[in-house]
Design an enzyme around this catalytic site. Structure first.
Site, PDB file in Angstrom:
ATOM      1  N   LYS B  55       0.809  -1.225   0.000  1.00  0.00           N
ATOM      2  CA  LYS B  55       0.000   0.000   0.000  1.00  0.00           C
ATOM      3  C   LYS B  55       0.843   1.276   0.000  1.00  0.00           C
ATOM      4  CE  LYS B  55      -4.261  -1.563   0.310  1.00  0.00           C
ATOM      5  NZ  LYS B  55      -5.329  -1.116  -0.598  1.00  0.00           N
ATOM      6  N   SER B 306       1.396  -9.718  -0.553  1.00  0.00           N
ATOM      7  CA  SER B 306       0.998  -8.305  -0.454  1.00  0.00           C
ATOM      8  C   SER B 306       1.349  -7.637   0.859  1.00  0.00           C
ATOM      9  CB  SER B 306      -0.497  -8.175  -0.711  1.00  0.00           C
ATOM     10  OG  SER B 306      -1.231  -8.994   0.179  1.00  0.00           O
TER      11      SER B 306
END
Lengths: 341, 341
Positions: B55, B306
């Site tokens: 992110k 991720s």
């Protein structure tokens, strides 16, 4: 008497020999850990080494120096831990037959890993048989070469390559914290520090339950103890090696200890902030730094993270419990072997 | 209508903008995982990214493109998860005031992490207040700019830099498996794959409990669902973003799913063989590959990992239990926010 002691030149030669076989492991940093401790920490991540521990360095180096006769006859090692896997893989890479002598009740996962790397496992009943006799038979009858887990010049020189890489990559360090079991990693680190970072204060870190290394250096003789009860299974040794002792007596590192509670705390910090799985023994350096950070405030400190081989279920148990005591031994939890490092 | 869709040129520009701020994360391999799956897997480790998740790439990229006026007025984000921490840190690095709107019952550890990165946290009562109204007030009254977690061209372009790095480093890949929540990472990966690896079969991986992304692409419209019950909290979204949908409709990736049990199995493999802590959402790619490896036998497959932001106690609980069901929601376990990715 001292002619077989390894020197920095041996570490340097070992580095050349293991290049392309051992990983040059990464150095990790965490701003959050730095902020908490008030200093900059550089973690040399040997948990990301092949076979999951620094042991591969020493094992590969030792085996790479076998004569053609030794290669043909094969290698033997006693270990139920990281040394077994390291010898097993190194032997496969060098096309040397490997026999690993393991207790019959060694964890199935470790037996499987050792076999998976190609080693032949000979099981013995640790209550009825003497593994040294089994080993002697293999050596004498079949001409195999025994590679011990830490008390060997080639093993020490190989282990020193981890600190060598760290010094080369990290630049000047004020201190370096290294797990201290049988003394292979610490003695190798001392050789590297002596040549590359003479101003870096070297620390060996023992489990509090078994501080025989500190006592040995203080008393000038190898102190022997019963196998210590600690979650740091890689440091559950009864005495340091002879070669290791002689190298360390000359280098005179500081020796500090960490409790099991501090190891668990460090394990949680590794998971939370570095996203790394580190086995209890590999947490010794950071665990000690939790206590001793004040002495190095504002400085740059290296931590050797020795390995990451902990069963996920056991890892979860330790993380979850914050268990501050070693597990009581019981039928399903036999006393640890002496040379489990 | 499509003029604001990001392209590979935007990914490439994002890569230049985030260089030196985002980590170029390492690509890990495990021989044991390869042997088990019968193919070569390359893990792009965004759990080792700053703030512990990919992110940061999109957040930093989006904020770096603010005008001077936008910078002065500040940024606002709604999130109790990885996007909050990413915006908070990116804003601090760019000297932009950041306000993060979080539910009053968000985990203390996440609130502390967001504040630790420098963000101001505005708590709201998720049962009595409307966070979008709070956000609108901040935007309208104070001129702040809202950066959404995935439905934004700059965010998508930033997330695409992870796959770009992987393609550049790994060379030809037969397939790439990417977690699929709101579609930021998957859409960005599609842009990178389209330019750098057109022969690589892209897979989005959703939690089985919430396969609205697959249905959206199959039905040609954005399908909305209730927040899915899954341990993959980063994929607990009710619908994919508009920009993400349009990019993905053009790229037409395969979409597969993974169960919570498969996520836990993958989490254990990461811990045992790669020594990595990976959060449940970050396990989606490997979890799917456990099922779909047969289709790629002998090939080279990339897996985007991720993130690694899972509380150590929760991580331990998942590893230990092999829990195959999502936790029931209860007073201490409120329903997840929609944009928790």
């Amino acid at each position: 008497m001292t002619s077989d002691l390894p020197t920095y030149e041996d570490v340097s030669a070992a580095a050349a020999r293991i290049t392309g076989q051992a990983h040059r492991t990464p150095v990790f940093r965490s701003r959050l850990v730095n902020a908490r401790l008030g200093l900059e920490v550089l973690f040399k991540c040997e948990n990301l080494q092949r076979t999951g521990a620094f042991k591969f360095r020493g094992a590969y180096h030792a085996l790479s120096r076998f004569t053609p006769e030794q290669r043909r006859a094969g290698v033997v090692a006693y270990s139920s831990g990281n040394h077994a896997q390291a010898v097993s893989l190194a032997a496969r890479l060098l096309d040397i037959p490997a026999t690993i002598v393991m207790p019959h009740d060694a964890p199935a996962v470790k037996v499987a890993a050792t076999k998976g790397y190609g080693g032949r496992v000979v099981a013995y009943d640790r209550y009825a048989e003497d593994r040294e006799e089994i080993g002697r038979t293999l050596v004498e009858r079949h001409g195999m070469t025994l590679v011990p887990p830490y008390d060997h010049p080639d093993v020490i020189a190989g282990q020193g390559t981890a600190a060598k890489e760290l010094f080369e990559e990290a630049g000047a360090l004020d201190a370096l914290f290294v797990p201290f079991g049988g003394g292979g990693l610490l003695a190798g680190s001392a050789l590297a520090a002596g040549a590359l970072a003479p101003d870096c204060r070297l620390h060996g870190v023992e489990p509090e339950a078994g501080d025989h290394g500190r006592r040995s250096l203080a008393e000038g003789r190898i102190v022997r103890i019963d196998p210590p009860r600690t979650i740091a299974d890689g440091a559950q040794v009864t005495h340091i090696g002879e070669h290791n002792f002689r190298v360390l007596r000359a280098a005179a590192p500081a020796v500090v200890t960490a409790t099991d509670a501090e190891l668990v705390e460090a394990m949680g910090l590794f998971a939370a902030h570095l996203k790394l799985v580190v086995e209890p023994t590999g947490c010794l350096g950071l665990a000690a730094l939790l206590t001793h950070a004040g002495a190095w405030r504002g400085g740059r400190v290296g931590v050797l993270v020795s390995g990451g081989n902990v069963d996920p279920a056991r890892f979860a148990e330790l993380l979850a419990s914050g268990d501050r005591r070693p597990r009581p031994d019981g039928p399903s939890q036999p006393p640890p072997p002496v040379t489990k490092i």
